[in-house]
Each structure stands twice: as C-alpha cells, then as structure tokens.
Design a protein around this motif. Structure first.
Motif, short mmCIF file in Angstrom:
data_model
loop_
_atom_site.label_atom_id
_atom_site.label_comp_id
_atom_site.label_asym_id
_atom_site.label_seq_id
_atom_site.Cartn_x
_atom_site.Cartn_y
_atom_site.Cartn_z
N TYR A 90 -2.98 -7.40 9.79
CA TYR A 90 -2.34 -7.64 8.48
C TYR A 90 -0.98 -6.95 8.36
N LYS A 91 -0.70 -5.97 9.21
CA LYS A 91 0.56 -5.23 9.15
C LYS A 91 1.71 -5.99 9.82
N GLU A 92 1.40 -6.98 10.65
CA GLU A 92 2.45 -7.66 11.40
C GLU A 92 3.47 -8.29 10.46
N GLY A 93 4.75 -8.05 10.76
CA GLY A 93 5.83 -8.58 9.93
C GLY A 93 6.11 -7.78 8.67
N LYS A 94 5.35 -6.71 8.45
CA LYS A 94 5.52 -5.87 7.26
C LYS A 94 6.36 -4.64 7.62
N PHE A 95 6.74 -3.89 6.60
CA PHE A 95 7.68 -2.78 6.78
C PHE A 95 7.14 -1.48 6.21
N ILE A 96 7.40 -0.40 6.91
CA ILE A 96 7.12 0.95 6.40
C ILE A 96 8.44 1.55 5.92
N LEU A 97 8.44 2.06 4.70
CA LEU A 97 9.55 2.88 4.21
C LEU A 97 9.01 4.27 3.95
N GLU A 98 9.65 5.27 4.50
CA GLU A 98 9.21 6.64 4.30
C GLU A 98 9.62 7.11 2.91
N LYS A 99 8.67 7.69 2.20
CA LYS A 99 8.93 8.15 0.84
C LYS A 99 10.10 9.13 0.81
N ALA A 100 10.23 9.97 1.81
CA ALA A 100 11.30 10.96 1.86
C ALA A 100 12.69 10.33 2.03
N LYS A 101 12.72 9.06 2.48
CA LYS A 101 14.00 8.42 2.79
C LYS A 101 14.46 7.45 1.72
N VAL A 102 13.62 7.20 0.71
CA VAL A 102 14.00 6.28 -0.36
C VAL A 102 13.84 6.98 -1.71
N SER A 115 0.84 -1.20 0.00
CA SER A 115 0.00 0.00 0.00
C SER A 115 0.87 1.25 0.00
N LYS A 116 0.38 2.28 -0.70
CA LYS A 116 1.05 3.59 -0.68
C LYS A 116 0.29 4.57 0.19
N ALA A 117 -0.76 4.11 0.85
CA ALA A 117 -1.64 5.01 1.60
C ALA A 117 -1.27 5.08 3.08
N PHE A 118 0.01 5.19 3.37
CA PHE A 118 0.46 5.25 4.75
C PHE A 118 1.14 6.58 5.05
N THR A 119 1.22 6.91 6.33
CA THR A 119 1.89 8.12 6.76
C THR A 119 3.00 7.74 7.70
N GLY A 120 4.20 8.26 7.44
CA GLY A 120 5.34 8.03 8.32
C GLY A 120 5.59 9.24 9.18
N ASN A 125 7.66 11.58 8.47
CA ASN A 125 7.96 12.72 7.60
C ASN A 125 7.03 12.80 6.39
N GLY A 126 5.78 12.38 6.55
CA GLY A 126 4.86 12.45 5.41
C GLY A 126 4.53 11.08 4.86
N ARG A 127 4.36 11.01 3.54
CA ARG A 127 3.91 9.77 2.89
C ARG A 127 4.87 8.62 3.16
N ALA A 128 4.30 7.43 3.23
CA ALA A 128 5.10 6.23 3.45
C ALA A 128 4.43 5.07 2.74
N TYR A 129 5.22 4.05 2.43
CA TYR A 129 4.74 2.87 1.73
C TYR A 129 4.86 1.65 2.64
N LEU A 140 15.06 4.48 7.95
CA LEU A 140 14.23 4.54 6.75
C LEU A 140 12.75 4.36 7.04
N GLY A 141 12.43 3.83 8.20
CA GLY A 141 11.03 3.55 8.53
C GLY A 141 10.98 2.62 9.72
N TRP A 142 10.02 1.68 9.70
CA TRP A 142 9.91 0.74 10.81
C TRP A 142 9.28 -0.57 10.36
N LYS A 143 9.44 -1.56 11.21
CA LYS A 143 8.81 -2.87 11.01
C LYS A 143 7.69 -3.00 12.03
N TYR A 144 6.53 -3.47 11.56
CA TYR A 144 5.42 -3.77 12.47
C TYR A 144 5.66 -5.15 13.07
#
Length: 105
Positions: free
Chosen positions: A88-100, A26-31, A33-37, A74-78
C-alpha cells in the motif's frame, strides 16, 4: 466567517508549499529524524535516484525527495515494497515532521 483554504504543509527551510493536510494517509511513521507522515501526494519536490533501503518494515526501493526550491531533503518516495503487507506504500511519500511546517493554521 470566510471559507478557510486547505491546511498546507511547507518546507521548514524555505516555506515552499509541499503538501496538503487532506493528503495525509498516516501519521504513525518514523523517518530518519523522528516522526514522519505518509502522504498520498506531494508537490514542489524533486525525486532522487532509486535505492534499496532496509527500513523498520522491511526492504523497500525508495527515492529521497527534495524541496524543488531549496534542495532540502524532506523525506522519500516509496517506489517498491518487497513485502506483500507493505504494498500500500508504493507510490506514496514520507515527509519528516522535522522538515515541514504547518502554514497559517
């Protein structure tokens, strides 16, 4: 026309490969620093200590992820979601759009 390789996301600081576009859930996440994937899989990162964090979608146990090359966060792991609807997020990763950055595409 030759086959194009996978579309890669890299650390915007050192350009180390951290994820493939095909692993985005999903691209509809917020980190922070803004948008996150939300990604299924990431590579070349180290996972920090777990901590409980109150996020917009409730309480989660998360661990920051850093680029294994330059240590940029770069983000975090759930690790754990306390709300059934967020499991559904467990074991998944957030990467902040500003950091990649998108690599060669």
């Amino acid at each position: 026309m030759g086959e194009r390789g996978p579309r890669i996301y890299s650390c915007s600081n050192c350009r180390s490969h951290v994820a493939e576009h095909d692993d985005i859930i999903s691209k509809a996440f917020t980190g922070r620093n803004g948008r996150a994937y939300l990604f299924q899989t990431v590579v070349n990162v180290t996972v920090g200590p777990k901590e409980d964090r109150q996020l917009m979608t409730g309480l989660h146990t998360v661990a920051d992820i850093q680029c294994s090359e330059c240590q940029e966060v770069l983000g975090w792991k759930y690790e754990k979601a306390y709300d059934e609807t967020q499991k559904y997020k467990e074991g998944k990763f957030i990467l902040e759009k500003a950091k990649v950055m998108k690599e060669d595409w």
